[in-house]
Design a protein around this motif. Structure first.
Motif, PDB file in Angstrom:
ATOM      1  N   ALA A 295      41.119  46.860  36.521  1.00 14.17           N
ATOM      2  CA  ALA A 295      39.910  46.128  36.892  1.00 14.17           C
ATOM      3  C   ALA A 295      39.766  46.098  38.406  1.00 14.17           C
ATOM      4  CB  ALA A 295      39.957  44.706  36.347  1.00 14.17           C
ATOM      5  N   GLU A 296      38.527  46.111  38.865  1.00  9.72           N
ATOM      6  CA  GLU A 296      38.247  46.154  40.303  1.00  9.72           C
ATOM      7  C   GLU A 296      38.861  44.980  41.047  1.00  9.72           C
ATOM      8  OE1 GLU A 296      34.013  46.465  40.208  1.00  9.72           O
ATOM      9  OE2 GLU A 296      34.068  48.613  39.837  1.00  9.72           O
ATOM     10  N   SER A 297      38.850  43.809  40.433  1.00  7.39           N
ATOM     11  CA  SER A 297      39.425  42.646  41.104  1.00  7.39           C
ATOM     12  C   SER A 297      40.939  42.804  41.268  1.00  7.39           C
ATOM     13  CB  SER A 297      39.106  41.368  40.333  1.00  7.39           C
ATOM     14  OG  SER A 297      39.641  41.429  39.023  1.00  7.39           O
ATOM     15  N   LEU A 298      41.595  43.483  40.331  1.00  8.33           N
ATOM     16  CA  LEU A 298      43.033  43.720  40.459  1.00  8.33           C
ATOM     17  C   LEU A 298      43.327  44.798  41.498  1.00  8.33           C
ATOM     18  CD1 LEU A 298      44.265  43.435  36.762  1.00  8.33           C
ATOM     19  CD2 LEU A 298      44.292  41.705  38.578  1.00  8.33           C
ATOM     20  N   VAL A 299      42.425  45.774  41.637  1.00  6.37           N
ATOM     21  CA  VAL A 299      42.567  46.772  42.705  1.00  6.37           C
ATOM     22  C   VAL A 299      42.487  46.064  44.058  1.00  6.37           C
ATOM     23  CG1 VAL A 299      41.506  48.788  43.813  1.00  6.37           C
ATOM     24  CG2 VAL A 299      41.719  48.702  41.318  1.00  6.37           C
ATOM     25  N   ALA A 300      41.542  45.133  44.178  1.00 12.01           N
ATOM     26  CA  ALA A 300      41.413  44.370  45.427  1.00 12.01           C
ATOM     27  C   ALA A 300      42.655  43.513  45.670  1.00 12.01           C
ATOM     28  CB  ALA A 300      40.159  43.501  45.393  1.00 12.01           C
ATOM     29  N   LEU A 301      43.197  42.914  44.605  1.00 12.15           N
ATOM     30  CA  LEU A 301      44.427  42.133  44.742  1.00 12.15           C
ATOM     31  C   LEU A 301      45.577  43.025  45.205  1.00 12.15           C
ATOM     32  CD1 LEU A 301      46.122  39.572  44.422  1.00 12.15           C
ATOM     33  CD2 LEU A 301      46.334  40.136  41.974  1.00 12.15           C
ATOM     34  N   ALA A 302      45.658  44.227  44.644  1.00 12.52           N
ATOM     35  CA  ALA A 302      46.697  45.172  45.067  1.00 12.52           C
ATOM     36  C   ALA A 302      46.528  45.535  46.542  1.00 12.52           C
ATOM     37  CB  ALA A 302      46.657  46.428  44.193  1.00 12.52           C
ATOM     38  N   GLY A 303      45.283  45.689  46.988  1.00 14.46           N
ATOM     39  CA  GLY A 303      45.028  45.958  48.406  1.00 14.46           C
ATOM     40  C   GLY A 303      45.480  44.808  49.276  1.00 14.46           C
ATOM     41  N   ALA A 304      45.198  43.587  48.827  1.00 15.94           N
ATOM     42  CA  ALA A 304      45.648  42.406  49.573  1.00 15.94           C
ATOM     43  C   ALA A 304      47.166  42.338  49.591  1.00 15.94           C
ATOM     44  CB  ALA A 304      45.055  41.141  48.954  1.00 15.94           C
ATOM     45  N   GLY A 305      47.790  42.708  48.479  1.00 11.60           N
ATOM     46  CA  GLY A 305      49.249  42.718  48.415  1.00 11.60           C
ATOM     47  C   GLY A 305      49.857  43.718  49.378  1.00 11.60           C
TER      48      GLY A 305
END
Length: 158
Positions: free
Chosen positions: A3-13
């Motif tokens: 999911a796009e929101s998890l991709v963004a979370l991975a980027g933040a990580g």
């Protein structure tokens, strides 16, 4: 597909993790990250810990001004690692979000805001990660036009 929101979370990580390299917070952040990856098995935890040590050494050896360049080069690779973990273990999303928040809060001000990751997708959404915060922007445009309709016909008149 993640999911796009998890991709963004991975980027933040990825951004938070490399932002902590060569700071006083590093050992705590390293332990937290290795622990999260350890949920996916001991061999992965060991491999990630070794890689964390190597990458942190690269940042540490860089001159002050060059550290941002090194961090910028490492962040996308760590985003991929977080994406892989989230794909295999999506139930870890809340723990990863908490890890990112704790990591960013522990960083010196300069490392909290050194880069921004933005992931834009086809449906008028952009997911940005800055200093551990994930921001979702929606353009207000409807989803893509239905099959058989042209792009111009799908847009509303002004």
């Amino acid at each position: 597909m993640l999911a796009e929101s998890l991709v963004a979370l991975a980027g933040a990580g990825g951004t938070a993790l490399v932002g902590a390299m060569a700071t006083d917070a590093w050992q705590t952040v390293r332990a937290g990250a290795a622990g999260l990856f350890g949920r996916d098995g001991e061999s992965r935890q060991s491999a990630v810990a070794t890689r964390l040590d190597h990458d942190a050494e690269l940042v540490f050896r860089a001159q002050d001004q060059d550290q941002d360049r090194v961090r910028g080069a490492l962040a996308p690779a760590w985003q991929v690692e977080w994406e892989s973990l989230l794909t295999e273990r999506p139930e870890l999303a809340q723990e990863i979000r908490a890890f990112v928040d704790r990591t960013v809060a522990s960083l010196p001000r300069a490392e909290q805001n050194w880069t921004m990751n933005v992931t834009a997708r086809d449906h008028g959404r952009a997911y940005g990660a800055l200093g551990g915060n994930v921001v979702v922007y929606e353009s207000g445009r409807a989803d893509p036009p239905a099959a058989g309709r042209s792009e111009e016909a799908a847009e509303e008149p002004s």
